[in-house]
Write a protein that holds these residues in place. Structure first.
Motif, PDB file in Angstrom:
ATOM      1  N   TYR A 102      -5.391  -9.325  -8.689  1.00 38.73           N
ATOM      2  CA  TYR A 102      -6.255  -8.499  -8.301  1.00 38.73           C
ATOM      3  C   TYR A 102      -7.596  -8.830  -8.959  1.00 38.73           C
ATOM      4  CZ  TYR A 102      -1.960  -5.975  -7.444  1.00 38.73           C
ATOM      5  OH  TYR A 102      -0.639  -5.514  -7.028  1.00 38.73           O
ATOM      6  N   THR A 175       6.257  -1.030 -13.320  1.00 41.64           N
ATOM      7  CA  THR A 175       6.559  -1.091 -11.871  1.00 41.64           C
ATOM      8  C   THR A 175       5.493  -0.333 -11.137  1.00 41.64           C
ATOM      9  OG1 THR A 175       8.158   0.576 -11.935  1.00 41.64           O
ATOM     10  CG2 THR A 175       8.947  -1.553 -12.272  1.00 41.64           C
ATOM     11  N   ASN A 176       5.086   0.762 -11.552  1.00 40.50           N
ATOM     12  CA  ASN A 176       4.154   1.571 -10.770  1.00 40.50           C
ATOM     13  C   ASN A 176       2.614   1.245 -10.958  1.00 40.50           C
ATOM     14  OD1 ASN A 176       5.908   3.634  -9.636  1.00 40.50           O
ATOM     15  ND2 ASN A 176       5.729   5.026 -11.160  1.00 40.50           N
ATOM     16  N   GLN A 179       1.356  -1.955  -8.505  1.00 41.87           N
ATOM     17  CA  GLN A 179       0.983  -1.563  -7.159  1.00 41.87           C
ATOM     18  C   GLN A 179      -0.262  -1.518  -6.846  1.00 41.87           C
ATOM     19  OE1 GLN A 179       3.587   1.586  -5.650  1.00 41.87           O
ATOM     20  NE2 GLN A 179       5.516   1.168  -7.021  1.00 41.87           N
ATOM     21  N   VAL A 180      -0.733  -2.013  -5.946  1.00 42.14           N
ATOM     22  CA  VAL A 180      -2.264  -2.019  -5.796  1.00 42.14           C
ATOM     23  C   VAL A 180      -2.506  -0.463  -5.355  1.00 42.14           C
ATOM     24  CG1 VAL A 180      -1.656  -2.489  -3.171  1.00 42.14           C
ATOM     25  CG2 VAL A 180      -3.998  -3.164  -4.339  1.00 42.14           C
ATOM     26  N   SER A 181      -1.695   0.247  -4.771  1.00 42.81           N
ATOM     27  CA  SER A 181      -2.162   1.641  -4.595  1.00 42.81           C
ATOM     28  C   SER A 181      -2.533   2.416  -5.928  1.00 42.81           C
ATOM     29  CB  SER A 181      -1.173   2.320  -3.658  1.00 42.81           C
ATOM     30  OG  SER A 181      -0.015   2.302  -4.463  1.00 42.81           O
ATOM     31  N   SER A 182      -1.732   2.044  -6.831  1.00 46.37           N
ATOM     32  CA  SER A 182      -1.906   2.854  -8.229  1.00 46.37           C
ATOM     33  C   SER A 182      -3.010   2.138  -8.784  1.00 46.37           C
ATOM     34  CB  SER A 182      -0.612   2.426  -8.900  1.00 46.37           C
ATOM     35  OG  SER A 182       0.368   3.048  -8.585  1.00 46.37           O
ATOM     36  N   THR A 328      -4.930  -5.057   2.117  1.00 53.26           N
ATOM     37  CA  THR A 328      -5.191  -4.571   0.532  1.00 53.26           C
ATOM     38  C   THR A 328      -6.721  -4.292   0.503  1.00 53.26           C
ATOM     39  OG1 THR A 328      -3.674  -5.759  -0.457  1.00 53.26           O
ATOM     40  CG2 THR A 328      -5.451  -5.253  -1.651  1.00 53.26           C
TER      41      THR A 328
END
Length: 432
Positions: A102, A175-176, A179-182, A328
């Motif tokens: 990222y 694990t959350n 994630q790119v959404s988080s 993304t």
């Protein structure tokens, strides 16, 4: 001047939180785990002393003898220090993954996670607590006779249960969080919060004070305050600066914008006296350093562009040939759309602030156009050869134009024309 008038004149200044000493104290990653470890060590020292005043046999507490207590505490200490190393290793892997996948600028969000800090603290605290209590266990042959701190050993067992619970919470959090959404949603929430406090509403009292320009008199000489350390400007205390300037009948000019880098010795603040007035004493200038704060890293407190910068970095990395993940980038653009929708509904922050009709503060606020340019320029540049990015930017700008204030629309139209030029004939092809 009455209190309501004073509030009206300062109403357009950003409602931002200052970085207090308490915030700085708790910011480093190691502080919270250290506090937990110290508390556990103190508990390991004093709990056995409390045990000595209790009955020898307590129901529901550890029923074993000295040998069993030693075995249990030794096993707890050995297991906890091993799992602490595992948790630390997982954290390092996640940090490396986030940095490479990222952006290095998202590392601070991982390290500031209280879940990670508490997990490391609880595991290390269980280790130190078990070792500390182990010292107080006495066998039959001990000089003081047999002593088994039942409550203290039971508390060690409860710390193990707490460690297991925190380990599960840590795994869920990790694990959350990768994630790119988080990541994108978290950055969006933080940026929206800063924008909401930084940019004034169009009807905010005090917006009329945003004069177009200010020039010092030709015969005036400014006193310059230079930066004593390098870093980014993270905080400008506008209200204190206005009050300080009014008390001394001067004009304070901030030469840097929040988020700008400044090297040591570079001019940061100028103080302009009124015509015929004496210069401000050097000791009286020192409080200004606490009102314009420079630190090694940027923070969200007064810096809307920092969140936008992080999101754009993620989009750029996703659009790079090595990763080639335009979806993304679209997720980032969706979050930028959310941020810009709030931005274009806000008025510009006044660069000049007066009190009682006299200019007291000249600063360089972040502008709406600046935030829009930062959000769109690089994604459009690096995503020009993709099908998704230009079309998503066009849709975003068309929506922003329906809600933007009239003053912001010309800049949005320029970007819309540039995005449409990149879409070309493929813009008429459906998403599929």
């Amino acid at each position: 001047m009455s209190e309501p008038e004073d509030q009206d004149e300062l109403g357009a200044l950003p409602q931002t939180r200052s970085i207090s000493r308490w915030d700085r104290l708790w910011r480093p990653f190691w502080v919270l785990p250290t506090v937990i470890i110290v508390l556990a060590t103190l508990a390991g020292i004093f709990m056995p002393e409390l045990d000595r005043g209790l009955d020898d046999e307590l129901p529901y507490f550890f029923p074993g003898g000295a040998s069993g207590a030693r075995d249990m505490l030794g096993n707890i200490a050995g297991a906890m220090i091993s799992v602490t190393g595992l948790v630390f290793s997982i954290t390092m892997v996640v940090i490396q993954l986030a940095s490479s996948q990222y952006s290095p600028r998202v590392l601070g969000d991982f390290l500031s996670s209280r879940v990670t800090q508490v997990t490391l603290g609880i595991f290390a605290a269980s280790f130190t607590y078990a070792l500390t209590v182990l010292r107080s266990v006495q066998g039959e042959s001990g000089e003081g006779g047999s002593f088994v701190p039942q409550v203290s050993v039971t508390l060690g067992f409860l710390l193990v249960l707490a460690s297991v619970g925190m380990f599960l919470a840590f795994i869920h959090h990790i694990t959350n969080s990768i994630q790119v959404s988080s990541i994108v949603s978290h950055l969006g929430d933080a940026t929206v919060d800063v924008v909401d406090r930084y940019l004034p509403h169009p009807d905010t009292p005090g917006s009329r004070l945003g004069l177009s320009s200010w020039e010092p008199g030709p015969d005036l000489t400014a006193q310059t305050l230079e930066a004593v350390e390098h870093g980014a400007v993270v905080e400008v205390d506008h209200r204190r600066l206005v009050s300080w300037a009014a008390e001394r009948d001067v004009v304070v000019e901030i030469l840097l914008q929040v988020g700008d880098f400044v090297p040591e010795g570079a001019p940061a603040v100028r103080v302009w006296p009124r015509a015929g007035a004496e210069e401000v004493d050097e000791d009286d200038l020192k409080p200004l350093r606490g009102m314009v704060v420079v630190e090694k890293d940027r923070f969200f407190h007064q810096d809307p562009s920092f969140g936008v910068r992080k999101l754009v970095d993620i989009a750029e990395r996703a659009l790079s040939p090595g990763i080639n993940d335009p979806t993304t980038a679209i997720q980032v653009l969706d979050e930028l759309h959310r941020i810009l929708r709030m931005v274009v509904l806000r008025a510009e922050l006044p660069a000049l602030v007066t009190r009682e009709g006299t200019v007291r503060l000249v600063h360089r606020p972040q502008r709406v156009e600046q935030l829009v340019d930062l959000a769109l320029a690089e994604p459009l540049h690096y995503g020009k050869d993709t099908l998704q990015v230009p079309r998503r930017v066009v849709a975003m700008l068309e929506d922003l134009l329906t809600v933007a204030l009239p003053d912001h629309r010309p800049g949005l139209r320029r970007w819309l024309a540039a995005a449409r030029a990149q879409v070309g004939p493929v813009g008429e092809v459906g998403e599929g």
